[in-house]
Scaffold this active site. Structure first.
Site, PDB file in Angstrom:
ATOM      1  N   PRO A 150       0.827  -1.216   0.000  1.00 16.18           N
ATOM      2  CG  PRO A 150      -0.159  -1.167   2.115  1.00 16.18           C
ATOM      3  CD  PRO A 150       0.645  -2.031   1.203  1.00 16.18           C
ATOM      4  CD  GLU A 158       1.666  -5.439  10.725  1.00 12.88           C
ATOM      5  OE1 GLU A 158       1.769  -4.366  10.108  1.00 12.88           O
ATOM      6  OE2 GLU A 158       0.604  -5.801  11.269  1.00 12.88           O
ATOM      7  NE  ARG A 196      -8.252  -6.269 -20.539  1.00 10.76           N
ATOM      8  CZ  ARG A 196      -8.394  -5.082 -21.116  1.00 10.76           C
ATOM      9  NH1 ARG A 196      -7.463  -4.147 -20.958  1.00 10.76           N
ATOM     10  NH2 ARG A 196      -9.456  -4.818 -21.856  1.00 10.76           N
ATOM     11  CG  ASP A 222     -10.374  -1.147 -22.726  1.00 16.75           C
ATOM     12  OD1 ASP A 222     -11.569  -1.145 -23.039  1.00 16.75           O
ATOM     13  OD2 ASP A 222      -9.695  -2.180 -22.611  1.00 16.75           O
TER      14      ASP A 222
END
Ligand code: SAM
Length: 249
Positions: free
Chosen positions: A90, A117, A155, A170
């Site tokens: 994160p 962690e 993809r 896209d």
């Protein structure tokens, strides 16, 4: 391209790499994904891969040595290609479609999935080329981010989709969000398909789609407009939208 994924939960990665477009691309060897379990490189009866966080307090940390040995084994097996090592965190840089395209052009990705962690900071400092985040939230492990990245880079491999143009159209590919899509029935109690899409005038359809892209991006992700390549006609359309929005305030 080759992808090696270091994970305590290989089944999550294998499931993600086996379905739909991504599964077919793997069957056709456009991408080859292999999983490696750091537990196979741990020592002792219990094959421990985690230990208490140094300094005390709550939480376990993935140990340096099993990860280092596991990564070493990957690099021995993939010695002929240049490897790019990604750790999901994160605290990493948020993933974008532009970065997906760059990563998709690399010959070899090694994906490190954290648990607990996270991993010992010395592993990140010495063995990781890039930290990638999926967003400002915390997951229990790096496997879902790894599955997301495997899907996104697979993809866009040439030949992964029967019509590669659909990937190039896209959201984010040209700096804007995609326009809305409709399919049959033309008319329904929940609404009609916009008449312009049924009229067969390709120039008008292209103009409508472009304006829808601009309007959606203006309404939902105005931050993207700062860097999107825009024509004079795009700018005029956006000026009209801004004026209309100001009038309605
Ligand atoms: N202690 C870490 C922190 O606060 O930065 C969070 C650890 S998280 C519980 C366990 C693992 O999940 C991380 O090591 C990472 O691999 C993965 N992870 C969690 N959230 C993520 C996110 N938003 N993006 C990418 N990976 C994430």
């Amino acid at each position: 391209m080759r992808i090696d994924c270091i994970t305590l939960f290989p089944e999550l990665i294998q499931a993600a790499a086996s379905a739909g477009i991504v599964g077919r691309a793997h069957e056709r060897a456009l991408v080859q994904t292999q999983t490696w379990n750091p537990r196979d490189y741990a020592v002792g009866n219990y094959r421990r891969v985690d230990d208490r966080t140094a300094g005390g307090g709550a939480g376990m940390v993935m140990m340096l040595e099993p990860l280092r040995q596991c990564l070493q084994a990957v690099k021995v097996e993939a010695a002929e290609v240049t490897s790019h090592v990604v750790y999901f965190s994160p605290q990493g840089k948020p993933l974008t479609q532009a970065r997906v395209r760059e990563l998709a052009a690399m010959p070899h990705l090694v994906l490190i999935c954290g648990r607990y962690e996270g991993v010992d900071e010395r592993f990140i400092a010495n063995a990781v080329d890039e930290e990638i985040s999926l967003g400002d939230f915390v997951l229990s492990g790096g496997e879902l981010p790894a599955a997301v990245l495997i899907d996104a880079v697979t993809r866009v491999q040439e030949g992964a989709m029967s019509d590669m143009d659909s990937a190039r159209l896209d959201s984010f590919e040209d700096g804007l969000l995609d326009h809305p899509h409709f399919t049959k029935p033309n008319s329904d109690e929940w609404g009609d398909i916009p008449a312009v899409l049924l009229g067969g005038n390709h120039a008008q359809i292209a103009q409508w789609r472009r304006q829808q892209q601009l309007q959606r991006t203006f309404e939902r992700r105005p931050d993207l407009l700062k860097s999107a390549p825009l024509s004079p006609a795009d700018r005029q359309f956006l000026d009209r939208l801004r004026a209309q929005t100001d009038k309605n305030k």
